[in-house]
Structure formats: structure tokens, C-alpha cells
Write a protein that holds these residues in place. Structure first.
Motif, PDB file in Angstrom:
ATOM      1  N   ARG A  37      37.260  96.071   1.211  1.00  0.00           N
ATOM      2  CA  ARG A  37      38.437  96.218   0.358  1.00  0.00           C
ATOM      3  C   ARG A  37      38.942  94.884  -0.178  1.00  0.00           C
ATOM      4  NH1 ARG A  37      42.782 100.262   2.980  1.00  0.00           N
ATOM      5  NH2 ARG A  37      42.641  98.815   4.741  1.00  0.00           N
ATOM      6  N   GLN A  56      33.461  95.338  -4.103  1.00  0.00           N
ATOM      7  CA  GLN A  56      34.783  95.768  -3.659  1.00  0.00           C
ATOM      8  C   GLN A  56      34.858  97.290  -3.750  1.00  0.00           C
ATOM      9  OE1 GLN A  56      38.149  94.235  -5.901  1.00  0.00           O
ATOM     10  NE2 GLN A  56      39.352  94.102  -4.021  1.00  0.00           N
ATOM     11  N   ASP A  58      37.062 100.816  -1.754  1.00  0.00           N
ATOM     12  CA  ASP A  58      37.986 101.373  -0.763  1.00  0.00           C
ATOM     13  C   ASP A  58      37.447 102.733  -0.357  1.00  0.00           C
ATOM     14  OD1 ASP A  58      40.017 102.447   0.738  1.00  0.00           O
ATOM     15  OD2 ASP A  58      41.606 102.028  -0.720  1.00  0.00           O
ATOM     16  N   GLN A  61      39.046 105.953  -1.265  1.00  0.00           N
ATOM     17  CA  GLN A  61      38.960 106.423  -2.649  1.00  0.00           C
ATOM     18  C   GLN A  61      37.551 106.931  -2.899  1.00  0.00           C
ATOM     19  OE1 GLN A  61      41.758 106.505  -4.547  1.00  0.00           O
ATOM     20  NE2 GLN A  61      42.774 105.659  -2.729  1.00  0.00           N
ATOM     21  N   SER A  64      34.270 105.300  -4.779  1.00  0.00           N
ATOM     22  CA  SER A  64      34.440 103.865  -5.021  1.00  0.00           C
ATOM     23  C   SER A  64      33.191 103.058  -4.665  1.00  0.00           C
ATOM     24  CB  SER A  64      35.641 103.319  -4.232  1.00  0.00           C
ATOM     25  OG  SER A  64      35.391 103.320  -2.838  1.00  0.00           O
ATOM     26  N   VAL A 108      40.556 107.278   5.685  1.00  0.00           N
ATOM     27  CA  VAL A 108      39.558 106.225   5.860  1.00  0.00           C
ATOM     28  C   VAL A 108      38.566 106.602   6.950  1.00  0.00           C
ATOM     29  CG1 VAL A 108      39.179 103.822   6.571  1.00  0.00           C
ATOM     30  CG2 VAL A 108      41.082 104.392   5.053  1.00  0.00           C
TER      31      VAL A 108
END
Length: 248
Positions: A37, A56, A58, A61, A64, A108
Motif C-alpha cells: 500500500r 502499489q 490495496d 480494493q 487493485s 483486508v
């Protein structure tokens, strides 16, 4: 050189256990891709691992990780090893748990991790290996740890089901569950003020039969074993790497 010319993706590879594993995979010949992240720690990690590529992302999400997967597909046409290591923690007594806290951790540690595996599967095939970071918290009833523990317990159930469904495709799925480990996450665990971290670290240390915390490298080594052909007849396990916390 167990991973010579293997394409490896480490999700959450920019610090702690993930970074140690990324370095170890690269040292054994792997083409390492990693996500995280924080761009600053991604850059630091990539600079320390020759040839590594960082992105990068997350994990909370969904989707991503698409950029990293596209880069792997373009460079190698396949993904040989997936290490899903991203995770966050928080402490709260049952009476104080909020839906927002619950959703933040589960998005997460459970939802994000599962869908990260699902998203990567089209690039994986015969001989592929998936390793997921669990936690002894999934089996240890620690007051204040209900949010994290239930997410990791759910992730363990998901890992077993993934192993059962993917075994016919020649893809192995295993979990490594650390005990108390000296990683940056201890300094940013929700519900724990900075001044309480030394006391928490001491409590965790005293709970370990070996009377010390593990290092990221000590967790990374079993990860690499389960990802390697040395573990070719192993799938569906949850390997506790905890200094004896669960076993003794």
C-alpha cells in the motif's frame, strides 16, 4: 536456487514477512513481483532486491492488483508462485467492537486475500503453489483479538477449500501461521497506543515457550519450503511457526 526462473508474486511484500520472503525468493533465482500500500516502502524494497518490480495496490480494493498481474503476464506468461501476505490488525474487547473496525480488518485479512487468489488464478497452472499467511490467532482465544482472529480463521477455511478445489489443476495451497513476530505491524495495530507497544511486546514474548519473538526471516523460510518442489506432496496444511505457542 529452488526458484530459478520462477515468476513469484508477493502480495504485501514491502515490509516484514513479505519483504523477507521476497528477498529470499530473489536470492534463489525467482523473478520477484511485489505489491503493497505504501509507495515509499515499495521503493525501498525494490531497491534492495535486484530485478524486483513493485506495484502499489490495496488488497481491500478488489482488482487493485491488476497492474501487477498484467506485468507478470506480459513478462512471463504465467505465475508460478503466489504468496498472499497482506494483513492488518486491531485489538478491541467484544463490547467495544464496531462494524467499521470489523469491516476494515475483514476486508483486508479475509475478503481481500480470497479475491486476490481468485484474481491470480487465471495465470496459474500445473505445478503452481499458493502460500497464505494465517495466524495462530485463528485457534488461540486471546481476549481483545476477536476481529483479527475470526478473519484469520475464515481465511484458514478458505485456504482448505481452495486446496481441495485446485488440487485437480495441479496447484497446491498451503498456509503458514506465525506466532508473535517482530514486524512493523506491531507498531500500527489498531487499538494499541504507541506507549503500550513495549508492554504488548513483552506480553507476547512471555507467551512464547521459547521466550522470544520470531523474526521475519524465520517465517519466510517455511513459506519458501511450502512454495518449493520440496513440498510437492503437501497441500492444505496450516503450518504453525510460533516458537511452540500452539503445540506446547
Amino acid at each position: 536456487m529452488r526458484f530459478r526462473d520462477k515468476a513469484v508474486l508477493v502480495i504485501g511484500g514491502n515490509s516484514g514477512i513479505g519483504r523477507a520472503a521476497a528477498q529470499a525468493f530473489a536470492a534463489e533465482g525467482a523473478h520477484v513481483f511485489l505489491t503493497g500500500r505504501a509507495q515509499a516502502t515499495i521503493d525501498e524494497t525494490v531497491a534492495a532486491i535486484p530485478g524486483a518490480r513493485g506495484f502499489q495496490a490495496d488488497i481491500a480494493q478488489l482488482g487493485s492488483g491488476a497492474q501487477a498481474l498484467a506485468a507478470i503476464r506480459d513478462a512471463h506468461g504465467r505465475l508460478d508462485i503466489l504468496f498472499v501476505n497482506a494483513g492488518i490488525g486491531t485489538f478491541a474487547p467484544v463490547a467495544k467492537v464496531t462494524p467499521a473496525q470489523w469491516d476494515e480488518v475483514h476486508n483486508v485479512n479475509l475478503r481481500g486475500c480470497f479475491f486476490a487468489v481468485q484474481e491470480a488464478l487465471p495465470l496459474m497452472g500445473e505445478g503452481g503453489a499458493i502460500v497464505i499467511t494465517g495466524s495462530i490467532g485463528s485457534v488461540a482465544a486471546v481476549p481483545g483479538n476477536v476481529i483479527y482472529a475470526t478473519a484469520k480463521a475464515g481465511l484458514r477455511a478458505a485456504a482448505r477449500t481452495l486446496a481441495a478445489e485446485l488440487v485437480g489443476r495441479g496447484i497446491r495451497v498451503n498456509m503458514v501461521s506465525p506466532g508473535p513476530t517482530e514486524t512493523p505491524i506491531i507498531n500500527r495495530t489498531g487499538g494499541v497506543p504507541a506507549e503500550a507497544v513495549p508492554g504488548l511486546r513483552e506480553i507476547m514474548t512471555q507467551a512464547v515457550p521459547m521466550k522470544r519473538m520470531g523474526t521475519p526471516e524465520e517465517i519466510a523460510r517455511p513459506v519458501l519450503f511450502l512454495a518449493s518442489d520440496e513440498a510437492s506432496f503437501i497441500t492444505g496444511i496450516d503450518l504453525y511457526v510460533d516458537g511452540g505457542c500452539v503445540e506446547l
